[in-house]
Design a protein around this motif. Structure first.
Motif, mmCIF file in Angstrom:
data_model
loop_
_atom_site.group_PDB
_atom_site.id
_atom_site.type_symbol
_atom_site.label_atom_id
_atom_site.label_comp_id
_atom_site.label_asym_id
_atom_site.label_seq_id
_atom_site.Cartn_x
_atom_site.Cartn_y
_atom_site.Cartn_z
ATOM 1 N N LEU A 49 57.748 65.456 5.703
ATOM 2 C CA LEU A 49 57.529 64.992 4.342
ATOM 3 C C LEU A 49 58.853 64.443 3.823
ATOM 4 O O LEU A 49 59.836 65.168 3.744
ATOM 5 N N GLY A 50 58.892 63.188 3.497
ATOM 6 C CA GLY A 50 60.110 62.561 2.978
ATOM 7 C C GLY A 50 60.041 62.464 1.467
ATOM 8 O O GLY A 50 58.978 62.263 0.890
ATOM 9 N N VAL A 51 61.182 62.580 0.813
ATOM 10 C CA VAL A 51 61.256 62.501 -0.642
ATOM 11 C C VAL A 51 62.380 61.548 -1.000
ATOM 12 O O VAL A 51 63.498 61.686 -0.497
ATOM 13 N N TRP A 52 62.095 60.578 -1.859
ATOM 14 C CA TRP A 52 63.113 59.637 -2.302
ATOM 15 C C TRP A 52 63.841 60.203 -3.508
ATOM 16 O O TRP A 52 63.222 60.689 -4.456
ATOM 17 N N THR A 53 65.169 60.160 -3.459
ATOM 18 C CA THR A 53 65.997 60.597 -4.583
ATOM 19 C C THR A 53 67.163 59.625 -4.734
ATOM 20 O O THR A 53 67.430 58.823 -3.844
ATOM 21 N N THR A 54 67.844 59.720 -5.858
ATOM 22 C CA THR A 54 69.093 58.968 -6.007
ATOM 23 C C THR A 54 70.176 59.696 -5.225
ATOM 24 O O THR A 54 69.998 60.860 -4.828
ATOM 25 N N LYS A 55 71.302 59.032 -5.003
ATOM 26 C CA LYS A 55 72.407 59.674 -4.288
ATOM 27 C C LYS A 55 72.913 60.899 -5.044
ATOM 28 O O LYS A 55 73.239 61.916 -4.440
ATOM 29 N N GLU A 56 72.963 60.795 -6.364
ATOM 30 C CA GLU A 56 73.427 61.911 -7.191
ATOM 31 C C GLU A 56 72.471 63.099 -7.089
ATOM 32 O O GLU A 56 72.903 64.243 -6.982
ATOM 33 N N GLU A 57 71.160 62.814 -7.138
ATOM 34 C CA GLU A 57 70.176 63.890 -7.011
ATOM 35 C C GLU A 57 70.262 64.551 -5.640
ATOM 36 O O GLU A 57 70.231 65.784 -5.536
ATOM 37 N N ALA A 58 70.399 63.736 -4.612
ATOM 38 C CA ALA A 58 70.494 64.279 -3.250
ATOM 39 C C ALA A 58 71.732 65.152 -3.114
ATOM 40 O O ALA A 58 71.673 66.240 -2.522
ATOM 41 N N GLN A 59 72.852 64.703 -3.689
ATOM 42 C CA GLN A 59 74.087 65.492 -3.619
ATOM 43 C C GLN A 59 73.920 66.819 -4.350
ATOM 44 O O GLN A 59 74.334 67.862 -3.863
ATOM 45 N N ARG A 60 73.297 66.780 -5.517
ATOM 46 C CA ARG A 60 73.065 68.009 -6.309
ATOM 47 C C ARG A 60 72.173 68.974 -5.540
ATOM 48 O O ARG A 60 72.435 70.170 -5.495
ATOM 49 N N ILE A 61 71.115 68.470 -4.923
ATOM 50 C CA ILE A 61 70.200 69.320 -4.154
ATOM 51 C C ILE A 61 70.932 69.936 -2.966
ATOM 52 O O ILE A 61 70.770 71.130 -2.666
ATOM 53 N N LYS A 62 71.778 69.154 -2.298
ATOM 54 C CA LYS A 62 72.539 69.679 -1.159
ATOM 55 C C LYS A 62 73.508 70.771 -1.594
ATOM 56 O O LYS A 62 73.679 71.774 -0.904
ATOM 57 N N GLU A 63 74.140 70.578 -2.752
ATOM 58 C CA GLU A 63 75.058 71.600 -3.268
ATOM 59 C C GLU A 63 74.319 72.892 -3.589
ATOM 60 O O GLU A 63 74.794 73.987 -3.276
ATOM 61 N N LEU A 64 73.158 72.765 -4.219
ATOM 62 C CA LEU A 64 72.362 73.961 -4.530
ATOM 63 C C LEU A 64 71.895 74.657 -3.256
ATOM 64 O O LEU A 64 71.925 75.882 -3.164
ATOM 65 N N ALA A 65 71.472 73.886 -2.276
ATOM 66 C CA ALA A 65 71.010 74.464 -1.016
ATOM 67 C C ALA A 65 72.144 75.196 -0.308
ATOM 68 O O ALA A 65 71.936 76.269 0.272
ATOM 69 N N ALA A 66 73.350 74.641 -0.374
ATOM 70 C CA ALA A 66 74.499 75.269 0.277
ATOM 71 C C ALA A 66 74.849 76.604 -0.368
ATOM 72 O O ALA A 66 75.330 77.515 0.301
ATOM 73 N N ARG A 67 74.596 76.738 -1.678
ATOM 74 C CA ARG A 67 74.893 77.988 -2.379
ATOM 75 C C ARG A 67 73.709 78.946 -2.393
ATOM 76 O O ARG A 67 73.791 80.019 -2.975
ATOM 77 N N SER A 68 72.615 78.561 -1.779
ATOM 78 C CA SER A 68 71.422 79.402 -1.813
ATOM 79 C C SER A 68 71.431 80.400 -0.662
ATOM 80 O O SER A 68 72.255 80.327 0.247
ATOM 81 N N THR A 69 70.481 81.307 -0.717
ATOM 82 C CA THR A 69 70.336 82.298 0.349
ATOM 83 C C THR A 69 69.431 81.781 1.464
ATOM 84 O O THR A 69 69.186 82.499 2.428
ATOM 85 N N CYS A 70 68.938 80.568 1.337
ATOM 86 C CA CYS A 70 68.068 79.978 2.364
ATOM 87 C C CYS A 70 68.881 79.670 3.617
ATOM 88 O O CYS A 70 70.040 79.281 3.533
ATOM 89 N N GLY A 71 68.248 79.815 4.759
ATOM 90 C CA GLY A 71 68.928 79.595 6.018
ATOM 91 C C GLY A 71 69.125 78.140 6.375
ATOM 92 O O GLY A 71 69.961 77.811 7.212
ATOM 93 N N SER A 72 68.374 77.249 5.757
ATOM 94 C CA SER A 72 68.499 75.828 6.071
ATOM 95 C C SER A 72 68.147 74.993 4.842
ATOM 96 O O SER A 72 67.540 75.475 3.883
ATOM 97 N N PHE A 73 68.540 73.736 4.921
ATOM 98 C CA PHE A 73 68.214 72.796 3.854
ATOM 99 C C PHE A 73 66.705 72.623 3.745
ATOM 100 O O PHE A 73 66.137 72.552 2.655
ATOM 101 N N SER A 74 66.025 72.582 4.895
ATOM 102 C CA SER A 74 64.565 72.423 4.914
ATOM 103 C C SER A 74 63.864 73.592 4.240
ATOM 104 O O SER A 74 62.917 73.415 3.473
ATOM 105 N N GLU A 75 64.347 74.791 4.525
ATOM 106 C CA GLU A 75 63.741 75.976 3.900
ATOM 107 C C GLU A 75 63.906 75.917 2.384
ATOM 108 O O GLU A 75 62.977 76.209 1.630
#
Length: 113
Positions: free
Chosen positions: A15-41
Protein backbone atom coordinates in the motif's frame (compact mmCIF):
# COMPACT_ATOMS: atom_id res chain seq x y z
CA UNK A 1 -0.99 -23.89 15.73
CA UNK A 2 0.73 -20.59 16.41
CA UNK A 3 2.98 -21.14 13.39
CA UNK A 4 -0.08 -21.41 11.14
CA UNK A 5 -1.39 -18.13 12.51
CA UNK A 6 1.94 -16.46 11.76
CA UNK A 7 1.82 -17.74 8.18
CA UNK A 8 -1.73 -16.46 7.76
CA UNK A 9 -0.64 -12.98 8.90
CA UNK A 10 2.23 -12.80 6.41
CA UNK A 11 2.13 -9.46 4.64
CA UNK A 12 1.45 -9.89 0.94
CA UNK A 13 -0.13 -6.62 -0.18
CA UNK A 14 1.69 -3.32 -0.77
CA UNK A 15 0.00 0.00 0.00
CA UNK A 16 1.62 3.25 -1.11
CA UNK A 17 0.79 6.65 0.37
CA UNK A 18 1.66 9.99 -1.21
CA UNK A 19 2.96 12.67 1.15
CA UNK A 20 4.97 15.86 0.91
CA UNK A 21 8.68 15.68 1.74
CA UNK A 22 8.02 17.49 5.02
CA UNK A 23 5.23 15.06 5.98
CA UNK A 24 7.39 12.07 5.10
CA UNK A 25 10.26 13.45 7.19
CA UNK A 26 7.94 14.06 10.16
CA UNK A 27 6.50 10.53 9.91
CA UNK A 28 10.02 9.05 9.76
CA UNK A 29 11.06 11.03 12.83
CA UNK A 30 8.02 9.84 14.77
CA UNK A 31 8.61 6.25 13.68
CA UNK A 32 12.24 6.44 14.79
CA UNK A 33 11.15 7.57 18.28
CA UNK A 34 8.39 4.98 18.53
CA UNK A 35 8.44 1.57 20.14
CA UNK A 36 7.58 -0.05 16.80
CA UNK A 37 10.18 -2.40 15.38
CA UNK A 38 9.96 -1.05 11.85
CA UNK A 39 8.71 1.85 9.80
CA UNK A 40 6.10 -0.45 8.22
CA UNK A 41 4.76 -1.51 11.60
CA UNK A 42 4.45 2.13 12.63
CA UNK A 43 2.57 2.96 9.40
CA UNK A 44 0.20 0.01 9.77
CA UNK A 45 -0.61 1.00 13.35
CA UNK A 46 -1.45 4.55 12.29
CA UNK A 47 -3.50 3.52 9.26
CA UNK A 48 -5.48 0.96 11.24
CA UNK A 49 -6.14 3.33 14.13
CA UNK A 50 -4.12 1.31 16.64
CA UNK A 51 -2.00 2.90 19.31
CA UNK A 52 1.62 3.66 18.35
CA UNK A 53 3.69 4.75 21.33
CA UNK A 54 6.06 7.62 20.54
CA UNK A 55 8.74 8.47 23.09
CA UNK A 56 9.46 12.13 23.80
CA UNK A 57 12.75 13.34 25.23
CA UNK A 58 13.25 16.31 27.51
CA UNK A 59 16.08 18.09 25.70
CA UNK A 60 16.84 20.39 28.65
CA UNK A 61 17.16 17.41 30.96
CA UNK A 62 19.40 15.61 28.46
CA UNK A 63 21.71 18.64 28.26
CA UNK A 64 21.79 18.92 32.04
CA UNK A 65 22.66 15.25 32.41
CA UNK A 66 25.45 15.58 29.83
CA UNK A 67 26.95 18.47 31.80
CA UNK A 68 26.55 16.60 35.11
CA UNK A 69 28.33 13.58 33.68
CA UNK A 70 31.21 15.77 32.45
CA UNK A 71 31.46 17.36 35.90
CA UNK A 72 31.49 13.97 37.61
CA UNK A 73 34.18 12.67 35.27
CA UNK A 74 36.36 15.75 35.78
CA UNK A 75 36.02 15.43 39.56
CA UNK A 76 36.92 11.75 39.43
CA UNK A 77 39.96 12.53 37.26
CA UNK A 78 41.04 15.28 39.63
CA UNK A 79 40.62 12.99 42.60
CA UNK A 80 42.73 10.29 40.95
CA UNK A 81 45.56 12.61 39.82
CA UNK A 82 46.23 14.80 42.85
CA UNK A 83 47.77 13.50 46.07
CA UNK A 84 45.26 14.09 48.84
CA UNK A 85 45.43 14.26 52.58
CA UNK A 86 42.91 12.10 54.37
CA UNK A 87 40.90 15.18 55.37
CA UNK A 88 40.82 16.62 51.83
CA UNK A 89 39.78 13.27 50.42
CA UNK A 90 36.90 13.01 52.92
CA UNK A 91 35.78 16.53 52.00
CA UNK A 92 35.99 15.74 48.28
CA UNK A 93 33.99 12.52 48.70
CA UNK A 94 31.37 14.35 50.77
CA UNK A 95 31.14 17.06 48.11
CA UNK A 96 30.85 14.50 45.32
CA UNK A 97 28.08 12.63 47.17
CA UNK A 98 26.27 15.91 47.81
CA UNK A 99 26.44 16.86 44.13
CA UNK A 100 25.26 13.39 43.09
CA UNK A 101 22.25 13.55 45.45
CA UNK A 102 21.32 17.02 44.15
CA UNK A 103 21.62 15.84 40.55
CA UNK A 104 19.42 12.84 41.34
CA UNK A 105 16.76 15.07 42.95
CA UNK A 106 16.77 17.43 39.94
CA UNK A 107 16.54 14.47 37.55
CA UNK A 108 13.59 12.98 39.43
CA UNK A 109 11.77 16.31 39.43
CA UNK A 110 12.38 16.86 35.71
CA UNK A 111 11.32 13.32 34.89
CA UNK A 112 7.83 13.87 36.31
CA UNK A 113 7.21 17.12 34.41
Amino acid sequence: MSRNKKREKKKSCYLGVWTTKEEAQRIKELAARSTCGSFSEFGRRLLLGRQATVLYRNESLDKFLDEAILLRNEMALLRASVPWTAENERRMIALLESIQSIILKIYEQCEHI
